[in-house]
Design a protein around this motif. Structure first.
Motif, PDB file in Angstrom:
ATOM      1  N   THR A   1       9.023  -3.827   5.693  1.00 61.07           N
ATOM      2  CA  THR A   1       8.581  -2.960   4.605  1.00 61.07           C
ATOM      3  C   THR A   1       7.119  -2.588   4.784  1.00 61.07           C
ATOM      4  N   ASP A   2       6.701  -1.558   4.062  1.00 66.01           N
ATOM      5  CA  ASP A   2       5.285  -1.174   4.093  1.00 66.01           C
ATOM      6  C   ASP A   2       4.415  -2.320   3.601  1.00 66.01           C
ATOM      7  N   ALA A   3       4.892  -3.049   2.610  1.00 68.65           N
ATOM      8  CA  ALA A   3       4.124  -4.166   2.070  1.00 68.65           C
ATOM      9  C   ALA A   3       3.894  -5.238   3.135  1.00 68.65           C
ATOM     10  N   GLU A   4       4.892  -5.489   3.957  1.00 68.05           N
ATOM     11  CA  GLU A   4       4.753  -6.485   5.021  1.00 68.05           C
ATOM     12  C   GLU A   4       3.737  -6.019   6.063  1.00 68.05           C
ATOM     13  N   VAL A   5       3.811  -4.752   6.425  1.00 66.87           N
ATOM     14  CA  VAL A   5       2.860  -4.209   7.402  1.00 66.87           C
ATOM     15  C   VAL A   5       1.449  -4.244   6.822  1.00 66.87           C
ATOM     16  N   ALA A   6       1.311  -3.830   5.575  1.00 66.38           N
ATOM     17  CA  ALA A   6       0.000  -3.844   4.918  1.00 66.38           C
ATOM     18  C   ALA A   6      -0.575  -5.261   4.891  1.00 66.38           C
ATOM     19  N   ARG A   7       0.250  -6.212   4.569  1.00 69.10           N
ATOM     20  CA  ARG A   7      -0.202  -7.608   4.517  1.00 69.10           C
ATOM     21  C   ARG A   7      -0.652  -8.079   5.896  1.00 69.10           C
ATOM     22  N   ALA A   8       0.081  -7.693   6.944  1.00 71.06           N
ATOM     23  CA  ALA A   8      -0.254  -8.090   8.309  1.00 71.06           C
ATOM     24  C   ALA A   8      -1.613  -7.550   8.742  1.00 71.06           C
ATOM     25  N   TYR A   9      -1.979  -6.372   8.228  1.00 73.95           N
ATOM     26  CA  TYR A   9      -3.249  -5.752   8.590  1.00 73.95           C
ATOM     27  C   TYR A   9      -4.328  -5.953   7.524  1.00 73.95           C
ATOM     28  N   ASP A  10      -4.017  -6.740   6.514  1.00 74.84           N
ATOM     29  CA  ASP A  10      -4.958  -7.022   5.422  1.00 74.84           C
ATOM     30  C   ASP A  10      -5.428  -5.735   4.737  1.00 74.84           C
ATOM     31  N   VAL A  11      -4.432  -4.894   4.410  1.00 75.87           N
ATOM     32  CA  VAL A  11      -4.672  -3.627   3.727  1.00 75.87           C
ATOM     33  C   VAL A  11      -3.796  -3.624   2.483  1.00 75.87           C
ATOM     34  N   HIS A  12      -4.277  -3.053   1.405  1.00 75.49           N
ATOM     35  CA  HIS A  12      -3.473  -2.970   0.190  1.00 75.49           C
ATOM     36  C   HIS A  12      -2.320  -1.988   0.416  1.00 75.49           C
ATOM     37  N   PRO A  13      -1.116  -2.321  -0.055  1.00 73.24           N
ATOM     38  CA  PRO A  13       0.031  -1.424   0.138  1.00 73.24           C
ATOM     39  C   PRO A  13      -0.180  -0.014  -0.405  1.00 73.24           C
ATOM     40  N   VAL A  14      -0.924   0.122  -1.485  1.00 70.75           N
ATOM     41  CA  VAL A  14      -1.202   1.450  -2.041  1.00 70.75           C
ATOM     42  C   VAL A  14      -2.088   2.251  -1.081  1.00 70.75           C
ATOM     43  N   THR A  15      -3.010   1.568  -0.426  1.00 73.46           N
ATOM     44  CA  THR A  15      -3.864   2.217   0.565  1.00 73.46           C
ATOM     45  C   THR A  15      -3.019   2.730   1.726  1.00 73.46           C
ATOM     46  N   LEU A  16      -2.113   1.896   2.208  1.00 76.15           N
ATOM     47  CA  LEU A  16      -1.226   2.300   3.289  1.00 76.15           C
ATOM     48  C   LEU A  16      -0.369   3.497   2.874  1.00 76.15           C
ATOM     49  N   SER A  17       0.133   3.468   1.677  1.00 74.65           N
ATOM     50  CA  SER A  17       0.938   4.582   1.168  1.00 74.65           C
ATOM     51  C   SER A  17       0.131   5.878   1.163  1.00 74.65           C
ATOM     52  N   GLY A  18      -1.122   5.792   0.749  1.00 70.92           N
ATOM     53  CA  GLY A  18      -1.989   6.972   0.747  1.00 70.92           C
ATOM     54  C   GLY A  18      -2.229   7.504   2.143  1.00 70.92           C
ATOM     55  N   TRP A  19      -2.416   6.597   3.099  1.00 65.26           N
ATOM     56  CA  TRP A  19      -2.611   7.024   4.483  1.00 65.26           C
ATOM     57  C   TRP A  19      -1.365   7.722   5.022  1.00 65.26           C
ATOM     58  N   LYS A  20      -0.186   7.190   4.695  1.00 64.02           N
ATOM     59  CA  LYS A  20       1.056   7.808   5.143  1.00 64.02           C
ATOM     60  C   LYS A  20       1.203   9.207   4.553  1.00 64.02           C
ATOM     61  N   THR A  21       0.876   9.342   3.283  1.00 63.39           N
ATOM     62  CA  THR A  21       0.950  10.651   2.629  1.00 63.39           C
ATOM     63  C   THR A  21      -0.012  11.630   3.287  1.00 63.39           C
ATOM     64  N   LYS A  22      -1.216  11.159   3.567  1.00 57.86           N
ATOM     65  CA  LYS A  22      -2.227  12.008   4.207  1.00 57.86           C
ATOM     66  C   LYS A  22      -1.741  12.475   5.578  1.00 57.86           C
ATOM     67  N   LEU A  23      -1.125  11.583   6.329  1.00 53.25           N
ATOM     68  CA  LEU A  23      -0.612  11.954   7.644  1.00 53.25           C
ATOM     69  C   LEU A  23       0.515  12.976   7.520  1.00 53.25           C
TER      70      LEU A  23
END
Length: 72
Positions: free
Chosen positions: A24-46
Motif C-alpha cells: 500500500t501507499d502507507a507501507e511505502v510512505a512508512r518505509a521512506y519516512d514520509v507521511h502518506p498524505v505527502t506521498l499522495s500529493g506527490w502522486k497527484t502532482k506527477l
C-alpha cells in the motif's frame, strides 16, 4: 518542528516505488519516512504534470532508468 524538504530525486523515487509496489501507499510512505498524505500529493502532482512534476523530462527519464537499474 519545521517542515521537511525533499529533493526532486527523492520524490520521484518514492512515487515510482509506490506505483510499482505490491504494498500500500502507507507501507511505502512508512518505509521512506514520509507521511502518506505527502506521498499522495506527490502522486497527484506527477499525474497532473507528467514529466515536469519533479524536474525536466530528460532528468525524469534518467531517474526512471536509474531506478529500474537499481531494482534489477
Amino acid at each position: 518542528m519545521g517542515q521537511r524538504t525533499y529533493s526532486s530525486e527523492f520524490k520521484l523515487q518514492v512515487v515510482l516505488e509506490a506505483l510499482q509496489s505490491d504494498g500500500t501507499d502507507a507501507e511505502v510512505a512508512r518505509a521512506y519516512d514520509v507521511h502518506p498524505v505527502t506521498l499522495s500529493g506527490w502522486k497527484t502532482k506527477l499525474k497532473e504534470n507528467g514529466a515536469k512534476a519533479f524536474g525536466g523530462s530528460d532528468e525524469l527519464k534518467e531517474k526512471k532508468e536509474k531506478i529500474a537499474k537499481l531494482e534489477r
